[in-house]
Motif scaffolding. Structure first.
Motif, PDB file in Angstrom:
ATOM      1  N   UNK A 180       0.947  -1.014  -0.086  1.00 54.54           N
ATOM      2  CA  UNK A 180      -0.155  -0.001   0.169  1.00 54.54           C
ATOM      3  C   UNK A 180       1.056   1.321   0.105  1.00 54.54           C
ATOM      4  N   UNK A 181       1.834   1.428   0.913  1.00 55.69           N
ATOM      5  CA  UNK A 181       2.977   2.401   0.999  1.00 55.69           C
ATOM      6  C   UNK A 181       4.070   1.973   0.683  1.00 55.69           C
ATOM      7  N   UNK A 182       4.993   2.673  -0.050  1.00 55.26           N
ATOM      8  CA  UNK A 182       6.282   2.389  -0.315  1.00 55.26           C
ATOM      9  C   UNK A 182       7.087   3.812  -0.007  1.00 55.26           C
ATOM     10  N   UNK A 183       8.012   3.643   1.006  1.00 49.18           N
ATOM     11  CA  UNK A 183       8.639   4.920   1.476  1.00 49.18           C
ATOM     12  C   UNK A 183      10.239   4.639   1.282  1.00 49.18           C
ATOM     13  N   UNK A 184      10.645   3.812   0.400  1.00 48.26           N
ATOM     14  CA  UNK A 184      12.203   3.436   0.454  1.00 48.26           C
ATOM     15  C   UNK A 184      12.957   4.740  -0.280  1.00 48.26           C
ATOM     16  N   UNK A 185      14.121   4.783   0.100  1.00 56.88           N
ATOM     17  CA  UNK A 185      14.665   6.057  -0.222  1.00 56.88           C
ATOM     18  C   UNK A 185      15.596   5.590  -1.510  1.00 56.88           C
ATOM     19  N   UNK A 186      16.466   6.486  -2.169  1.00 55.74           N
ATOM     20  CA  UNK A 186      17.200   6.018  -3.197  1.00 55.74           C
ATOM     21  C   UNK A 186      18.029   5.140  -2.840  1.00 55.74           C
ATOM     22  N   UNK A 187      18.860   5.115  -1.735  1.00 59.71           N
ATOM     23  CA  UNK A 187      19.718   4.440  -1.234  1.00 59.71           C
ATOM     24  C   UNK A 187      18.864   2.882  -0.989  1.00 59.71           C
ATOM     25  N   UNK A 188      17.781   2.832  -0.611  1.00 64.99           N
ATOM     26  CA  UNK A 188      17.202   1.666  -0.551  1.00 64.99           C
ATOM     27  C   UNK A 188      16.884   0.864  -1.955  1.00 64.99           C
ATOM     28  N   UNK A 189      16.445   1.658  -2.809  1.00 65.33           N
ATOM     29  CA  UNK A 189      16.365   1.372  -4.105  1.00 65.33           C
ATOM     30  C   UNK A 189      17.635   0.651  -4.752  1.00 65.33           C
ATOM     31  N   UNK A 190      18.638   1.601  -4.508  1.00 65.93           N
ATOM     32  CA  UNK A 190      19.950   1.007  -5.044  1.00 65.93           C
ATOM     33  C   UNK A 190      20.250  -0.536  -4.665  1.00 65.93           C
ATOM     34  N   UNK A 240       8.874   9.716  -0.152  1.00 68.21           N
ATOM     35  CA  UNK A 240      10.026   9.714   0.730  1.00 68.21           C
ATOM     36  C   UNK A 240       9.656  10.172   2.137  1.00 68.21           C
ATOM     37  N   UNK A 241      10.377   9.494   3.201  1.00 65.94           N
ATOM     38  CA  UNK A 241      10.262   9.635   4.504  1.00 65.94           C
ATOM     39  C   UNK A 241      11.450  10.011   5.272  1.00 65.94           C
ATOM     40  N   UNK A 242      11.319  11.001   6.077  1.00 62.17           N
ATOM     41  CA  UNK A 242      12.538  11.489   6.879  1.00 62.17           C
ATOM     42  C   UNK A 242      11.993  11.481   8.224  1.00 62.17           C
ATOM     43  N   UNK A 243      12.881  11.092   9.266  1.00 62.00           N
ATOM     44  CA  UNK A 243      12.616  10.761  10.781  1.00 62.00           C
ATOM     45  C   UNK A 243      13.481  11.240  11.550  1.00 62.00           C
ATOM     46  N   UNK A 244      13.006  12.384  12.544  1.00 60.57           N
ATOM     47  CA  UNK A 244      13.890  12.983  13.357  1.00 60.57           C
ATOM     48  C   UNK A 244      13.704  12.401  14.849  1.00 60.57           C
TER      49      UNK A 244
END
Length: 473
Positions: free
Chosen positions: A226-236, A258-262
């Motif tokens: 349903x949701x895909x939050x993979x980063x460019x590094x993950x897709x690599x 894209x998801x960022x977490x702090x």
């Protein structure tokens, strides 16, 4: 307490401040069906140092109650997206499914029209749903295809029955997963479709692909969520896996971003108290004998002993048609009539105009389908292994909850969430098999203010087990 949980919403930007400890920022990149994020998920804080947040799905029927047809149509949307993007075909009634899912109107009629129009696959394909949250989601995607079969992974351990593949879900509170699908489902070179509700880094999917590829090599996989939050590094890392094994990995989702977490995970739960009052008499009604009779033609029951962490063995039969051991599209279609019969039987036993059906753990799809036949004003959800902080604030997803000993293993805590006090007059509790301990779970359900608890076990330890009459279908 200030800043418990706030949400900032722009067209493609979402910002969540979670319990004043974590900030999640989301940028939506792809939303092909123009779905509203607030209809797909909320946010909550996990009791997990590896990953301190959880996208709480509003479509799965897991942590939150849903109309069963809303969850079933979510699986249909995944089927539509896969058909369009990977198979390059038209999906039947696509626009009607999208509209029904968006508006939450005419969902039942749309689903029953669609289920009679499965998409034929040119290659025999295996669909695999991830335990525990995506067992029903994977099943409700698979059911829209012919020339297909379905298996879901599991965290249960069986005696004298080897797992076909093993892999790890590294971020989870329970990382080891097994798959007891028969080798015949894997021993081809045909495509495999892997279904999960949400992909954050994609490591779990890569782990299972590697496990399959080293033992049952093939050329094509598809990951669906349903949701895909993979980063460019993950897709690599996916590209590297493709090159390593000379394979193709397709990616399909309803929403990609894209998801960022702090910040840091929440370690201590804020002060929590569930409403209570003098407990009235609760009527316990066991429909197990009648339920098994209603499923007299439902002979895909098999004995496979499970073993828990205390080394206690349960010899009660599982149901083959859940997908735990593999189920074909023909068998899945054949048992719909039986589930309809049982749903109509339980419909006649309802004592209230608003009822909750509760699946248990990985056992979700079968009770969800039964619930769909039980009439109007039925909601469905399931118990879970996920420990989540409970905070009764308007924009926080998990407002209440109970922990209880797992029916299969008293050493493991399970939970149910978001059953408000006196929201329901009755609960229908579905269990896959006999030989499990439900006392602690039932005591927790009594505290929610219900008047009736209906028990439905779909197999009994002492019953006669027939040969699977569907095996040659």
């Amino acid at each position: 307490m200030k800043d418990i949980h706030t949400l900032t919403y722009l067209t493609n930007q979402h910002t969540f401040n979670l319990l004043g400890k974590m900030k999640l920022s989301i940028t939506i990149k792809e939303n092909p069906y123009n779905l509203k994020m607030e209809n797909l998920f909320g946010l909550a804080a996990r009791k997990n140092k590896k990953r301190g947040f959880l996208f709480v799905s509003k479509a799965l029927g897991k942590h939150l109650p849903v109309n069963p047809y809303y969850s079933l149509l979510c699986g249909a949307l995944l089927s539509a997206r896969y058909t369009e993007t990977v198979l390059k075909k038209q999906f039947p009634l696509k626009e009607q499914v999208i509209e029904a899912f968006r508006s939450k109107e005419n969902m039942k009629e749309c689903y029953h029209d669609l289920i009679e129009k499965p998409v034929p696959l040119s290659k025999q394909s295996l669909f695999i749903g991830f335990a525990e949250t995506a067992t029903a989601l994977g099943h409700s995607m698979f059911e829209h295809f012919t020339n297909s079969s379905y298996i879901h992974t599991t965290r249960e351990e069986l005696v004298d029955f080897s797992s076909t593949i093993h892999f790890k879900e590294e971020h989870s509170h329970a990382i080891s997963q097994c798959c007891y699908g028969k080798e015949e489902y894997f021993s081809t070179t045909d495509p495999i479709v892997l279904i999960d509700d949400e992909i954050t880094t994609g490591k779990t999917t890569l782990n299972i692909i590697e496990s399959i590829q080293t033992k049952f090599p093939r050329k094509e996989y598809t990951i669906v969520s349903i949701l895909d939050w993979r980063s460019a590094e993950d897709e690599k890392r996916y590209k590297e896996m493709e090159q390593k094994y000379n394979i193709k990995i397709h990616s399909v989702s309803l929403v990609k971003g894209l998801l960022t977490v702090e910040g840091e995970p929440v370690e201590e739960e804020p002060k929590y108290k569930y409403p209570s009052s003098d407990q009235q008499k609760v009527h316990i009604i066991d429909h197990t004998n009648e339920a098994v009779k209603q499923l007299k033609n439902y002979h895909s029951i098999t004995y496979k002993n499970s073993i828990n962490s205390l080394k206690a063995v349960n010899p009660a039969p599982y149901l083959e048609v859940t997908g735990r051991f593999g189920v074909s599209d023909k068998v899945n279609k054949a048992v719909r009539t039986e589930l309809n019969i049982l749903g109509n039987y339980l419909k006649e036993k309802r004592q209230s105009a608003q009822s909750l059906c509760l699946g248990t753990g990985e056992f979700m799809y079968v009770p969800m389908r039964i619930a769909s036949f039980m009439g109007e004003n039925i909601l469905f959800q399931s118990t879970t292994r996920s420990p989540i902080h409970r905070v009764n604030e308007p924009e926080y997803a998990i407002k209440s909850g109970f922990s209880f000993e797992s029916p299969e293993d008293p050493n493991i805590l399970h939970y149910f969430y978001n059953i408000p006090f006196e929201e329901y007059e009755e609960v229908f509790l579905f269990l896959e098999r006999d030989g499990v301990e439900t006392e602690h779970l039932i005591e927790c359900l009594k505290q929610t203010g219900v008047s009736y608890i209906h028990i439905i076990k779909l197999s009994e330890s002492g019953e006669h087990v027939h040969e699977n009459e569907f095996k040659n279908i």
